[in-house]
Design an enzyme around this catalytic site. Structure first.
Site, PDB file in Angstrom:
ATOM      1  CG  HIS A  44       3.895   3.992   8.496  1.00 17.43           C
ATOM      2  ND1 HIS A  44       4.141   4.777   7.390  1.00 17.43           N
ATOM      3  CD2 HIS A  44       3.296   2.864   8.028  1.00 17.43           C
ATOM      4  CE1 HIS A  44       3.730   4.132   6.311  1.00 17.43           C
ATOM      5  NE2 HIS A  44       3.219   2.974   6.660  1.00 17.43           N
TER       6      HIS A  44
ATOM      7  NE  ARG B  96      -1.974  -2.293   2.679  1.00 15.51           N
ATOM      8  CZ  ARG B  96      -2.293  -3.529   2.272  1.00 15.51           C
ATOM      9  NH1 ARG B  96      -3.399  -3.725   1.622  1.00 15.51           N
ATOM     10  NH2 ARG B  96      -1.520  -4.546   2.546  1.00 15.51           N
ATOM     11  CB  THR B  97       3.532   2.530   2.215  1.00 11.81           C
ATOM     12  OG1 THR B  97       2.765   2.171   3.366  1.00 11.81           O
ATOM     13  CG2 THR B  97       4.194   3.854   2.456  1.00 11.81           C
TER      14      THR B  97
ATOM     15  CE  LYS C 275      29.152  -2.927  -7.968  1.00  7.50           C
ATOM     16  NZ  LYS C 275      29.245  -1.775  -8.876  1.00  7.50           N
TER      17      LYS C 275
ATOM     18  NE  ARG D 293       7.156   0.612   4.545  1.00 10.28           N
ATOM     19  CZ  ARG D 293       5.915   0.107   4.671  1.00 10.28           C
ATOM     20  NH1 ARG D 293       5.696  -1.162   4.405  1.00 10.28           N
ATOM     21  NH2 ARG D 293       4.921   0.873   5.027  1.00 10.28           N
TER      22      ARG D 293
HETATM   23  C1  NCD Z   1       1.499  -1.012   7.970  1.00 12.29           C
HETATM   24  C2  NCD Z   1       3.006  -0.976   8.101  1.00 12.29           C
HETATM   25  O1  NCD Z   1       3.721  -1.290   7.152  1.00 12.29           O
HETATM   26  O2  NCD Z   1       3.441  -0.583   9.159  1.00 12.29           O
HETATM   27  N1  NCD Z   1       1.067  -1.176   6.666  1.00 12.29           N
HETATM   28  C3  NCD Z   1       0.925  -0.068   5.896  1.00 12.29           C
HETATM   29  O3  NCD Z   1       1.846   0.705   5.717  1.00 12.29           O
HETATM   30  N2  NCD Z   1      -0.299   0.168   5.396  1.00 12.29           N
HETATM   31  C4  NCD Z   1       0.846  -1.918   8.924  1.00 12.29           C
HETATM   32  C5  NCD Z   1       1.323  -3.326   9.062  1.00 12.29           C
HETATM   33  O4  NCD Z   1       2.168  -3.799   8.315  1.00 12.29           O
HETATM   34  O5  NCD Z   1       0.794  -3.994   9.954  1.00 12.29           O
END
Ligand code: NCD
Length: 357
Positions: free
Chosen positions: A158, A75-76, A104, A125
């Site tokens: 997040h 999703r993100t 490397k 991320r």
């Molecule tokens: C969440 C995450 O990655 O922290 N998912 C997201 O970004 N929608 C929640 C999760 O993984 O539980």
């Protein structure tokens, strides 16, 4: 100046509502949240018509975004990617570090600096906490800094998920005075769930909000969040019994067990079935209450809930794309282009078939 190694950084560099790096939720002020929510609705509305979609695509065709996602994401990643496409931003990505020069032996900071040479924003991320903050710090020491957006840093924060969650809450309660005065339950693995942790840090911006944490003792909300809530006078209670508190909730934010952080299979020892929502729980929720979930779901959220009008998670998921487009517009200082639009006139001049919102 951003401090090296800190996990929590200002989203706003100048005390106003400007955005540069988006690292942590803590310093988000109400003014910025309200502005982002309004901007998100405007972007959604403009995007409904073909003329509007074309207008949006012409806003940032000269900008490039880099996705550095070394931790899994559906999703993100997709919502940011499509937010970029909505605004005309071109994108490139590294999702598997085994395909980059890190194999490397290139260090993290050299990698980030390299990405920044080619693009105008880095969206990242990582499994480790603090990496986005480290990248932001690095950017602030070089001649051509680009903004860094934290799209999930370990089990820590997040921030953009918290922003889309605020937008979803705000819209869901738009006929009932907004988020102020609401009772919000958060359930599941609150210890290791970065979404609920970030959302808690935004709650200080709302009046008379009360939080109810529903979690097994072993996975209770951590003390850093609880201290922050106490510091800001936000009342919260903790329980292991959903049934006792469910009828008083305006929103229940359900989360999954974060098994990937287990060190010795510790989640297996917990009966997590008590922290789930299905038809029985829906029967106890207020008629105007809502169910949220950041997704992906596990057994804690019965798919039978999906068809209930109070299930907000699919909308929440889509809201993420619009909110992330709003965040990008703020970063590139183009919000006034949307804020000054007469949305009705815009829709009226559009002879095309409306697109789905
Ligand atoms: C969440 C995450 O990655 O922290 N998912 C997201 O970004 N929608 C929640 C999760 O993984 O539980």
């Amino acid at each position: 100046m951003i401090q090296k190694g800190a996990h929590e950084q200002p989203v706003s560099a100048g005390g106003g509502t400007e955005l540069f790096h988006v690292i942590g939720p803590r310093v988000c002020e109400r003014r910025l949240l309200d502005e982002l929510c309004d901007l998100t609705t405007r972007v959604r509305t403009v995007a409904k018509s073909r003329a509007g979609a074309r207008f949006l695509q012409d806003l940032l065709p000269d900008r490039r975004a880099m996705f550095y996602f070394t931790q899994p994401s559906t999703r993100t990643f997709l919502s940011f990617n499509n937010a970029c496409h909505i605004l005309g931003i071109r994108t490139s990505e590294i999702r598997d570090p085994s395909t980059s020069s890190e194999v490397k032996g290139e260090g993290f900071e050299d990698s980030i600096r390299t990405f920044s040479s080619y693009v105008d924003v880095i969206i990242m991320r990582t499994r480790e906490p603090g990496r986005a903050a480290q990248a932001a710090w690095l950017m602030d020491t070089i001649a051509r800094p680009v903004p860094v957006i934290n799209a999930g840093s370990g089990s820590d924060q997040h921030p953009t998920q918290a922003l889309l969650d605020i937008y979803t809450l705000d819209r869901s309660f738009s006929q009932r005075g907004g988020i102020d005065g609401k009772v919000i339950g958060m359930m599941g693995d609150l210890k290791r769930g970065r979404t609920v942790r970030s959302l808690c840090y935004l709650m200080k911006n709302y009046f008379d909000v009360r939080l109810v944490f529903i979690a097994p003792e072993q996975f209770a909300m951590q003390n850093d969040v609880k201290s922050h809530l106490e510091e800001h006078g936000i009342p919260f209670t903790e329980t292991e019994q959903l049934g006792k508190v469910l009828p008083e909730l305006d929103a229940l934010y359900v989360t999954r067990m974060q098994l990937e952080w287990d060190k010795a299979d510790e989640s297996r020892a917990v009966d997590f079935s008590r922290f789930s929502v299905g038809a029985k729980e829906l029967g106890m929720l207020k008629p105007e209450g809502i169910i949220m979930h950041p997704l992906p779901r596990g057994p804690e959220l019965d798919p039978a809930v999906d068809t209930d009008p109070r299930a907000m998670y699919w909308r929440q998921e889509r809201n993420g794309m619009w909110m992330r487009a709003a965040v990008l517009l703020k970063i590139f200082r183009l919000e006034s282009r949307i804020q000054s639009l007469d949305l009705e006139a815009f829709a009226a001049q559009d002879g095309d078939i409306p697109l789905v919102s």
